[in-house]
Design an enzyme around this catalytic site. Structure first.
Site, short mmCIF file in Angstrom:
data_model
loop_
_atom_site.label_atom_id
_atom_site.label_comp_id
_atom_site.label_asym_id
_atom_site.label_seq_id
_atom_site.Cartn_x
_atom_site.Cartn_y
_atom_site.Cartn_z
N ARG A 72 0.82 -1.16 -0.01
CA ARG A 72 -0.07 -0.01 0.01
C ARG A 72 0.83 1.15 -0.01
O ARG A 72 1.80 1.45 0.92
CB ARG A 72 -0.84 -0.06 1.36
CG ARG A 72 -1.63 1.29 1.48
CD ARG A 72 -2.59 1.15 2.66
NE ARG A 72 -3.29 2.50 2.60
CZ ARG A 72 -3.41 3.37 3.79
NH1 ARG A 72 -2.53 3.20 4.88
NH2 ARG A 72 -4.03 4.58 3.94
N HIS B 246 -3.22 10.76 0.63
CA HIS B 246 -2.45 10.74 2.37
C HIS B 246 -1.96 12.05 2.46
O HIS B 246 -0.59 12.05 2.72
CB HIS B 246 -1.35 9.71 2.00
CG HIS B 246 -1.03 8.87 3.47
ND1 HIS B 246 -1.27 7.70 3.77
CD2 HIS B 246 -0.75 9.39 4.45
CE1 HIS B 246 -0.89 7.15 4.87
NE2 HIS B 246 -0.54 8.32 5.36
N GLU C 48 -7.36 8.62 6.51
CA GLU C 48 -7.64 8.99 7.62
C GLU C 48 -8.26 10.52 7.92
O GLU C 48 -7.65 11.49 8.31
CB GLU C 48 -6.42 9.23 8.74
CG GLU C 48 -5.83 7.55 8.94
CD GLU C 48 -4.72 7.60 9.75
OE1 GLU C 48 -4.30 8.76 10.24
OE2 GLU C 48 -4.20 6.68 10.30
N ASN D 253 -6.85 1.67 9.89
CA ASN D 253 -5.67 1.86 10.52
C ASN D 253 -6.01 1.69 12.05
O ASN D 253 -6.71 2.52 12.62
CB ASN D 253 -5.27 3.21 10.43
CG ASN D 253 -4.80 3.39 8.62
OD1 ASN D 253 -4.83 2.26 7.90
ND2 ASN D 253 -4.53 4.57 8.43
N TYR E 72 -4.06 1.34 15.55
CA TYR E 72 -2.70 1.54 16.37
C TYR E 72 -2.93 1.50 18.05
O TYR E 72 -1.87 0.99 18.55
CB TYR E 72 -1.97 3.04 16.31
CG TYR E 72 -1.34 3.21 15.05
CD1 TYR E 72 0.01 2.77 14.67
CD2 TYR E 72 -2.10 3.75 13.82
CE1 TYR E 72 0.27 2.81 13.26
CE2 TYR E 72 -1.50 3.82 12.44
CZ TYR E 72 -0.21 3.37 12.27
OH TYR E 72 0.06 3.35 11.09
N GLU F 69 -3.31 -0.20 8.16
CA GLU F 69 -2.00 0.21 8.90
C GLU F 69 -2.00 -0.34 10.36
O GLU F 69 -3.13 -0.34 10.95
CB GLU F 69 -1.81 1.71 8.89
CG GLU F 69 -1.58 2.49 7.86
CD GLU F 69 -1.49 4.00 8.01
OE1 GLU F 69 -1.10 4.49 9.18
OE2 GLU F 69 -1.43 4.61 7.02
#
Ligand code: FCB
Length: 441
Positions: A74, A118, A163, A288, A290, A348
């Site tokens: 990606r 992005h 995002e 994504n 985290y 991600e």
């Protein structure tokens, strides 16, 4: 661990974080070129002028991916390489860079996933109001169409935005990210135009493309710090602001009911017809993940009136993010429960730790990242076993890179980069991931 054989294993990057040479071959500046050249904005005054020099070293980087046995990669496309002024005449030399990259990936048997946005808006469009100008939806659709036309043969998945919450919260509400505004009134307008732009690109794709298109959101499960009514309400507000603000309209539900209360007088009235555009059917959602957010009531904080608490005993990364893999399973179950069956990709997932320097010929030992990877793959497996339709996983990141306003101080790579020499060295996490992928075939 057992994953379906068709499960896609990949790694992710973003243009501005790795490419370097932002103005090469006729490209125009982006808001990140400007932001990083504004004194005081970046740690150590770092910029993306060289970054990982991937613009020139992409063959070496594709060879690394092949060595790791990745199924997919990606990456993101820089809008101002394709359209230096954001709209108008296509810069074929900029397009050619991505043609070469996609060809190299295909030759190596690696399936490309491309993100259209992005975070690197052409500066020329920022001069016209950027994400605050309603016309940005047309500008984005024009750019998307040019890219689909050039690259859809080789690219298998398209992500419109990466995002939208971070773009808005960092770029328009608090100002720590480009374009660096801090304005309560701008934030909901920027979010709304991001969503409209996404919808317009999806519509353009239906006419032009033959693969899959979706959006990438960062989701952070909000867990109340205590069972007091105040903390429960704070966690709900934070969840509405960060997670549901984007997913609900995408799935045709309009904005969460909390939004007018969160933004108060800054919450606009939006034209009803916009919501049909925003909810244009998509093929997948990229998540994504985290960390989770253990949340307490905190009236001093703009919008969500909530802040995160530190959890005693937890490991924190170099970006001060709590490591907590079980929340990934919970998040995926929650997603299916709330939004129904939808193909999902973890687009991600990763961690910044301060790794030791790379000695020649050695592997960089990064035990905390290895542990992070193992725990999150196990959490992912639990969600897959529970029947959530997750189809792939992309580790963030292939390479140590420019971590936005943190500059080069936060290393997320599974491959170490020496920024003085551009030498790449495998970290232990890369080798563990390689062996894991090989064993899952
Ligand atoms: C995400 C961004 C990505 C990278 C990681 C650490 O929010 O999408 O570019 O900075 O965080």
């Amino acid at each position: 661990m057992t994953f379906p054989r068709s499960f896609v294993w990949g790694a992710a990057t973003a243009a501005h974080q790795i490419e370097g040479s932002p103005l090469a071959d006729g490209a125009g500046p982006s808001i990140w070129t400007r932001f990083s050249h504004t004194p005081g904005r970046m740690t150590n005054g770092d910029t993306g002028d060289v970054a990982c020099d991937h613009y020139h070293r992409y063959p070496e980087d594709v060879a690394l991916m092949k060595e790791l046995g990745l199924d997919a990669y990606r990456f993101s496309i820089s809008w101002s390489r394709i359209l230096p002024y954001g709209v108008g005449k296509v810069n074929e030399r900029g397009v050619d860079f991505y043609r070469r990259l996609v060809d190299a990936l295909r030759e190596a048997g690696i399936r490309p996933m491309a993100t259209l946005y992005h975070w690197d808006l052409p500066a020329a469009l920022d001069d016209r109001g950027g994400w605050l100008n309603r016309d940005v939806a047309d500008w984005f659709a024009e750019y998307a169409a040019a890219v689909f036309h050039a690259l859809d043969d080789g690219v298998e998945w398209w992500a419109t935005l990466n995002e939208p919450w971070v773009i808005t919260d960092g770029g328009y509400l608090h100002g720590g990210l480009a374009p660096g505004h801090a304005n309560l009134f701008e934030a909901p307008l920027a979010s709304h135009n991001l969503l409209r732009a996404h919808g317009r690109a999806v519509q353009a794709y239906r006419a032009l493309g033959k693969h899959a298109i979706g959006m990438v959101v960062n989701l952070e499960p909000k867990v109340p710090a205590s069972d007091t009514a105040d903390d429960l309400a704070a966690a709900r507000r934070a969840d509405a602001y960060m997670n549901r603000q984007y997913l609900d309209p995408l799935f045709g539900r309009g904005y969460p009911e909390e939004m007018p209360d969160l933004f108060g007088e800054a919450w606009p009235r939006f034209p009803a017809a916009d919501f049909d555009v925003i909810a244009a059917p998509i093929d997948f959602v990229g998540i994504n993940y985290y960390k989770r957010g253990v949340t307490k009531n905190d009236p001093s904080h703009w919008v969500e009136r909530a802040s995160l608490v530190r959890v005693p005993g937890s490991i924190y990364t170099e970006t001060d993010w709590e490591v907590h893999a079980p929340a990934l399973t919970d998040l995926l179950l929650w997603f299916r429960e709330r939004y129904g069956a939808m193909p999902l990709y973890i687009t991600e997932n990763g961690a910044a730790f301060s790794d030791p320097p790379a000695a020649p010929g050695d592997v960089v030992e990064d035990p905390l990242r290895v542990q992070y990877l193992r725990e999150h793959l196990a959490a992912l497996e639990r969600a897959v076993a529970a029947g959530v339709d997750v189809r792939g996983y992309f580790v963030w990141s292939l390479l140590d890179n420019l971590e936005w306003s943190h500059g080069f101080t936060k290393r997320f790579g599974i491959v170490h980069v020496d920024f003085a020499t551009q030498k790449r060295t495998m970290k232990r996490s890369a080798l563990v991931y390689r062996d894991f992928i090989a064993a899952s075939r």
